[in-house]
Write a protein that holds these residues in place. Structure first.
Motif, mmCIF file in Angstrom:
data_model
loop_
_atom_site.group_PDB
_atom_site.id
_atom_site.type_symbol
_atom_site.label_atom_id
_atom_site.label_comp_id
_atom_site.label_asym_id
_atom_site.label_seq_id
_atom_site.Cartn_x
_atom_site.Cartn_y
_atom_site.Cartn_z
ATOM 1 N N PRO A 1 -13.096 -3.280 -13.162
ATOM 2 C CA PRO A 1 -12.503 -2.209 -12.710
ATOM 3 C C PRO A 1 -11.437 -2.525 -11.600
ATOM 4 O O PRO A 1 -11.591 -3.332 -10.961
ATOM 5 N N PRO A 2 -10.197 -1.993 -11.484
ATOM 6 C CA PRO A 2 -9.248 -2.311 -10.602
ATOM 7 C C PRO A 2 -9.745 -1.978 -9.108
ATOM 8 O O PRO A 2 -10.384 -1.159 -9.022
ATOM 9 N N THR A 3 -9.631 -2.940 -8.317
ATOM 10 C CA THR A 3 -9.695 -2.791 -6.892
ATOM 11 C C THR A 3 -8.866 -1.531 -6.299
ATOM 12 O O THR A 3 -7.835 -1.580 -7.020
ATOM 13 N N LEU A 4 -9.031 -1.233 -5.012
ATOM 14 C CA LEU A 4 -8.318 -0.435 -4.338
ATOM 15 C C LEU A 4 -6.825 -1.211 -4.401
ATOM 16 O O LEU A 4 -5.857 -0.358 -4.456
ATOM 17 N N GLY A 5 -6.683 -2.330 -3.943
ATOM 18 C CA GLY A 5 -5.344 -3.238 -3.652
ATOM 19 C C GLY A 5 -4.497 -3.176 -5.024
ATOM 20 O O GLY A 5 -3.534 -2.971 -5.326
ATOM 21 N N TYR B 1 -1.684 -13.524 4.250
ATOM 22 C CA TYR B 1 -2.194 -12.547 3.433
ATOM 23 C C TYR B 1 -3.330 -11.911 3.733
ATOM 24 O O TYR B 1 -4.143 -12.208 4.519
ATOM 25 N N ALA B 2 -3.524 -10.568 3.438
ATOM 26 C CA ALA B 2 -4.776 -9.780 3.847
ATOM 27 C C ALA B 2 -5.296 -8.844 2.840
ATOM 28 O O ALA B 2 -4.446 -8.382 2.189
ATOM 29 N N GLU B 3 -6.570 -8.772 2.548
ATOM 30 C CA GLU B 3 -7.196 -7.846 1.563
ATOM 31 C C GLU B 3 -7.460 -6.612 2.196
ATOM 32 O O GLU B 3 -8.469 -6.740 3.208
ATOM 33 N N VAL B 4 -7.388 -5.613 1.861
ATOM 34 C CA VAL B 4 -7.696 -4.337 2.485
ATOM 35 C C VAL B 4 -9.111 -3.988 1.577
ATOM 36 O O VAL B 4 -9.003 -3.689 0.682
ATOM 37 N N ARG B 5 -10.023 -4.083 2.486
ATOM 38 C CA ARG B 5 -11.513 -3.877 2.054
ATOM 39 C C ARG B 5 -11.962 -2.616 2.659
ATOM 40 O O ARG B 5 -12.375 -2.540 3.771
ATOM 41 N N LEU B 6 -12.419 -1.638 1.612
ATOM 42 C CA LEU B 6 -12.703 -0.415 2.275
ATOM 43 C C LEU B 6 -14.051 0.002 1.538
ATOM 44 O O LEU B 6 -14.397 -0.387 0.510
ATOM 45 N N GLY C 1 13.128 8.009 9.323
ATOM 46 C CA GLY C 1 13.969 7.518 10.129
ATOM 47 C C GLY C 1 13.745 5.847 10.691
ATOM 48 O O GLY C 1 14.801 5.478 11.093
ATOM 49 N N GLY C 2 12.527 5.700 10.555
ATOM 50 C CA GLY C 2 12.402 4.202 11.167
ATOM 51 C C GLY C 2 11.988 3.405 9.939
ATOM 52 O O GLY C 2 12.148 3.675 8.863
ATOM 53 N N LYS C 3 11.772 1.935 10.208
ATOM 54 C CA LYS C 3 11.314 1.175 9.331
ATOM 55 C C LYS C 3 10.266 1.643 8.655
ATOM 56 O O LYS C 3 9.421 2.298 9.069
ATOM 57 N N TRP C 4 10.306 1.475 7.227
ATOM 58 C CA TRP C 4 9.247 2.243 6.502
ATOM 59 C C TRP C 4 8.356 1.207 5.629
ATOM 60 O O TRP C 4 7.748 1.678 4.498
ATOM 61 N N CYS C 5 8.527 -0.071 5.569
ATOM 62 C CA CYS C 5 7.934 -1.141 4.507
ATOM 63 C C CYS C 5 6.488 -0.974 4.676
ATOM 64 O O CYS C 5 5.799 -0.845 3.849
ATOM 65 N N ALA C 6 5.878 -0.962 6.009
ATOM 66 C CA ALA C 6 4.504 -0.660 6.341
ATOM 67 C C ALA C 6 3.981 0.424 6.134
ATOM 68 O O ALA C 6 2.900 0.748 5.207
ATOM 69 N N TYR C 7 4.853 1.472 6.164
ATOM 70 C CA TYR C 7 4.262 2.971 5.627
ATOM 71 C C TYR C 7 4.279 3.098 4.299
ATOM 72 O O TYR C 7 3.238 3.620 3.647
ATOM 73 N N PHE C 8 5.146 2.417 3.582
ATOM 74 C CA PHE C 8 5.296 2.237 2.131
ATOM 75 C C PHE C 8 3.875 1.740 1.578
ATOM 76 O O PHE C 8 3.123 2.216 0.512
ATOM 77 N N ALA C 9 3.443 0.375 2.138
ATOM 78 C CA ALA C 9 2.418 -0.310 1.646
ATOM 79 C C ALA C 9 1.076 0.758 1.761
ATOM 80 O O ALA C 9 0.278 0.948 0.978
ATOM 81 N N TRP C 10 0.916 1.295 3.171
ATOM 82 C CA TRP C 10 -0.079 2.265 3.327
ATOM 83 C C TRP C 10 -0.184 3.202 2.435
ATOM 84 O O TRP C 10 -1.401 3.780 2.209
ATOM 85 N N GLN C 11 1.024 3.882 2.109
ATOM 86 C CA GLN C 11 0.967 5.234 1.403
ATOM 87 C C GLN C 11 0.359 4.902 0.150
ATOM 88 O O GLN C 11 -0.496 5.654 -0.695
ATOM 89 N N CYS C 12 0.732 3.665 -0.433
ATOM 90 C CA CYS C 12 0.080 3.255 -1.783
ATOM 91 C C CYS C 12 -1.303 3.163 -1.519
ATOM 92 O O CYS C 12 -1.943 3.541 -2.502
ATOM 93 N N PHE C 13 -2.049 2.575 -0.661
ATOM 94 C CA PHE C 13 -3.192 2.352 -0.443
ATOM 95 C C PHE C 13 -3.976 3.770 -0.261
ATOM 96 O O PHE C 13 -5.017 3.995 -0.996
ATOM 97 N N LEU C 14 -3.240 4.566 0.381
ATOM 98 C CA LEU C 14 -3.683 5.951 0.408
ATOM 99 C C LEU C 14 -3.919 6.726 -0.901
ATOM 100 O O LEU C 14 -4.922 7.363 -1.063
ATOM 101 N N GLN C 15 -2.670 6.771 -1.620
ATOM 102 C CA GLN C 15 -3.037 7.333 -3.067
ATOM 103 C C GLN C 15 -3.793 6.654 -3.689
ATOM 104 O O GLN C 15 -4.120 7.291 -4.749
ATOM 105 N N ALA C 16 -4.254 5.347 -3.618
ATOM 106 C CA ALA C 16 -5.116 4.654 -4.450
ATOM 107 C C ALA C 16 -6.658 4.671 -3.869
ATOM 108 O O ALA C 16 -7.409 4.506 -5.004
ATOM 109 N N ALA C 17 -6.687 5.352 -3.020
ATOM 110 C CA ALA C 17 -8.095 5.601 -2.358
ATOM 111 C C ALA C 17 -8.766 6.642 -3.391
ATOM 112 O O ALA C 17 -8.118 7.653 -3.599
ATOM 113 N N GLN C 18 -9.910 6.589 -3.592
ATOM 114 C CA GLN C 18 -10.695 7.517 -4.457
ATOM 115 C C GLN C 18 -11.677 8.589 -3.752
ATOM 116 O O GLN C 18 -12.034 9.354 -4.674
#
Length: 161
Positions: free
Chosen positions: A10-14, A156-161, A52-69
């Motif tokens: 099954p696909p991982t969170l990442g 590189y870093a793997e988000v492990r929840l 209004g601020g830089k958003w690359c980190a927020y974009f990545a975190w939002q993808c992880f938030l949406q992927a969280a089950q």
């Protein structure tokens, strides 16, 4: 005994986060720098996030938030999320989640002179290099391929929840 029909894991969170990121490729800022629907989506439901601020980190975190089950996973993502690339790098490094070889769904950090300035999500790795999707790439969500030896790849870093 019947043979299994699906031998894939099954696909991982990442991996789920990378699929969500891929679905946003091409979406652009609107109404000025660091503004518009994709920026609002990226910052939605994340602590201290704002348009209004830089958003690359927020974009990545939002993808992880949406992927969280689960609610617990979503709470952990919100607790880790930062709009700062260097803060995200530091938090994941502190959790010893850094990895030496990229895998689909891990975060990739870019730096110059050890200053982390951008991050993205690894979509896949193949002979061409590491395929990355990131927000705030110019003014949009974009996909890029980098050779594994690219000089600005820092970690590189793997988000492990």
């Amino acid at each position: 005994m019947p043979e299994p029909t699906n031998t894939e894991f099954p696909p991982t969170l990442g991996m789920r986060a990378a699929l969500i990121a891929a679905s946003k490729i091409g979406l652009r800022e609107e109404g000025g720098a660091n503004k518009g629907p994709i920026v609002l989506w990226s910052t939605r439901d994340l602590t201290k996030a704002r348009e209004g601020g830089k958003w690359c980190a927020y974009f990545a975190w939002q993808c992880f938030l949406q992927a969280a089950q689960t609610p617990d996973q979503r709470a952990l993502v919100r607790g880790l999320a930062s709009g700062s690339c260097s803060a995200t790098y530091g938090r994941l490094r502190g959790l010893q989640w850094h990895i030496k070889v990229p895998v689909p769904g891990c975060m990739i950090f870019f730096a110059q002179k050890d200053l982390i300035y951008h991050l993205g999500i690894v979509e896949k790795v193949d002979a061409a290099g590491v395929h990355v999707i990131s927000g705030n790439s110019g003014d949009k969500v974009a996909a890029h391929i980098y050779p594994l030896t690219h000089g600005t790849i820092h970690a590189y870093a793997e988000v492990r929840l």
